[in-house]
Design a protein around this motif. Structure first.
Motif, PDB file in Angstrom:
ATOM      1  N   UNK A  97       0.837  -1.196   0.000  1.00  0.00           N
ATOM      2  CA  UNK A  97       0.000   0.000   0.000  1.00  0.00           C
ATOM      3  C   UNK A  97       0.872   1.246   0.000  1.00  0.00           C
ATOM      4  N   UNK A  98       0.306   2.338  -0.493  1.00  0.00           N
ATOM      5  CA  UNK A  98       1.013   3.615  -0.482  1.00  0.00           C
ATOM      6  C   UNK A  98       1.417   3.984   0.943  1.00  0.00           C
ATOM      7  N   UNK A  99       2.578   4.608   1.054  1.00  0.00           N
ATOM      8  CA  UNK A  99       3.110   5.018   2.349  1.00  0.00           C
ATOM      9  C   UNK A  99       3.790   6.379   2.185  1.00  0.00           C
ATOM     10  N   UNK A 108       0.661   9.024  -5.256  1.00  0.00           N
ATOM     11  CA  UNK A 108      -0.669   8.466  -5.455  1.00  0.00           C
ATOM     12  C   UNK A 108      -0.988   7.483  -4.335  1.00  0.00           C
ATOM     13  N   UNK A 109      -2.293   7.350  -4.072  1.00  0.00           N
ATOM     14  CA  UNK A 109      -2.783   6.395  -3.088  1.00  0.00           C
ATOM     15  C   UNK A 109      -3.134   5.102  -3.831  1.00  0.00           C
ATOM     16  N   UNK A 110      -2.272   4.108  -3.728  1.00  0.00           N
ATOM     17  CA  UNK A 110      -2.448   2.870  -4.484  1.00  0.00           C
ATOM     18  C   UNK A 110      -2.438   1.670  -3.552  1.00  0.00           C
ATOM     19  N   UNK A 111      -2.951   0.573  -4.062  1.00  0.00           N
ATOM     20  CA  UNK A 111      -2.745  -0.739  -3.461  1.00  0.00           C
ATOM     21  C   UNK A 111      -2.343  -1.674  -4.587  1.00  0.00           C
ATOM     22  N   UNK A 112      -1.221  -2.338  -4.418  1.00  0.00           N
ATOM     23  CA  UNK A 112      -0.744  -3.335  -5.376  1.00  0.00           C
ATOM     24  C   UNK A 112      -0.831  -4.697  -4.708  1.00  0.00           C
ATOM     25  N   UNK A 132      -6.769   4.232  -4.896  1.00  0.00           N
ATOM     26  CA  UNK A 132      -7.526   4.607  -3.710  1.00  0.00           C
ATOM     27  C   UNK A 132      -7.644   6.119  -3.541  1.00  0.00           C
ATOM     28  N   UNK A 133      -7.110   6.855  -4.501  1.00  0.00           N
ATOM     29  CA  UNK A 133      -7.125   8.304  -4.420  1.00  0.00           C
ATOM     30  C   UNK A 133      -8.312   8.921  -5.132  1.00  0.00           C
ATOM     31  N   UNK A 134      -8.230  10.246  -5.313  1.00  0.00           N
ATOM     32  CA  UNK A 134      -9.349  10.983  -5.902  1.00  0.00           C
ATOM     33  C   UNK A 134      -8.990  11.603  -7.246  1.00  0.00           C
ATOM     34  N   UNK A 276     -10.775   5.333  -7.736  1.00  0.00           N
ATOM     35  CA  UNK A 276     -11.683   4.329  -7.214  1.00  0.00           C
ATOM     36  C   UNK A 276     -11.741   3.036  -7.999  1.00  0.00           C
ATOM     37  N   UNK A 277     -10.992   2.929  -9.080  1.00  0.00           N
ATOM     38  CA  UNK A 277     -11.046   1.726  -9.904  1.00  0.00           C
ATOM     39  C   UNK A 277      -9.826   0.841  -9.695  1.00  0.00           C
TER      40      UNK A 277
END
Length: 289
Positions: A97-99, A108-112, A132-134, A276-277
């Motif tokens: 996850x983004x940190x 960016x707010x991501x999850x891989x 997970x960002x806007x 959100x995708x």
């Protein structure tokens, strides 16, 4: 490594490290090893996951909305510890996850999420990227698995790559780590490439388009590995001349083009993911029974 996760069934055993969610070994019950050992004398990698870029950026610097960010070749995910999110006897899922550390490189707010799954003699490796960002999130995603060359029990025999689509895709080369301008004649004939270490003296062979969604890596009168690709339109083949491995690399995204834009969103074949995708990328490889 003592913190590896092993998944196994009657056909395969696979070890996965939390560092980069990278496979460390693939073995069949007869004792044959199929994945490169990571000998640092040639290359210490084994099967890195490439994110948020594939290949190199000019001067190892990306522009994101015009602002520079440092970014090494193939991105940072392969050098980060993933959390083991879930595991069964035949599946494991690791997440990054983004940190604060990643935001300094990639804002960016991501999850891989990287998953390894066994079904019979088939291994599926998938990566799901979530925004997970806007705001829209540009990235590239690729796999870089290295398989032994020669294949087990096939020393001295010709090895080939055969594309399922029978294609003869144009070849691109690298220039200073960037995608050189201009296409070169395809080394494939009727969908088949006879492998020769000399083909890699000029670094990787890259096929941005036309390689299709499946191939077979085979030794003459010997074992064969059958690959299928999901949402991975670009292909690269790479080794160091004389090294006993072959990287079969399905990508969605390539290195930046020499003389091209430095903006991440404008890199060739990249993805821009809406807020959100999520987007899934995967390959399967089926081993001899």
């Amino acid at each position: 490594m003592t913190d590896l996760t092993r998944i196994e069934n009657a056909f395969l055993a696979v070890d996965v490290s939390p560092l980069g969610a990278e496979m460390q070994a693939i073995a069949t019950p007869d004792g044959r090893s199929w994945l490169w050992s990571g000998d640092a004398a040639f290359w210490s990698g084994r099967s890195p996951v490439l994110f948020p870029i594939v290949g190199r950026a000019p001067d190892d610097t990306l522009l994101i909305d015009g602002k520079p960010y440092p970014m090494g070749q193939h991105g940072f995910a392969r050098r980060r510890d993933f959390a083991l999110a879930s595991a069964t006897e035949t599946m494991c899922r690791h997440e990054l996850a983004a940190s604060e550390e990643t935001r300094a490189l990639y804002p960016f707010e991501f999850l891989l999420a990287v998953e390894h799954r066994l079904e019979g003699p088939t291994l599926t490796v998938s990566a799901t990227v979530s925004n997970r960002g806007d705001r829209p999130m540009p990235f590239g995603l690729g796999f870089h698995p290295a398989f032994v060359w020669p294949l087990p029990g096939a020393a001295g025999r010709p090895h080939t790559i055969h594309l399922d689509n029978g294609g003869e895709p144009a070849l691109r080369r690298l220039e200073g780590g960037l995608l050189a301008a201009g296409e070169l004649p395809s080394p494939f004939a009727g969908g088949t490439l006879v492998l020769d270490p000399a083909q890699f003296e000029a670094d990787a062979m890259i096929f941005p388009e036309g390689a299709g969604d499946g191939l077979t890596y085979r030794a003459e009168d010997g074992p064969a590995l059958a690959f299928r690709f999901e949402n991975l339109p670009n292909l690269a083949l790479w080794t160091k001349p004389g090294a006993p491995y072959l990287c079969i690399e399905p990508w969605h995204g390539t290195a930046a083009e020499s003389g091209g834009s430095r903006e991440l969103s404008q890199r060739p074949h990249g993805t821009v993911l809406p807020a959100g995708e999520s987007r899934r990328f995967a390959f399967t490889v089926t081993f001899p029974g």
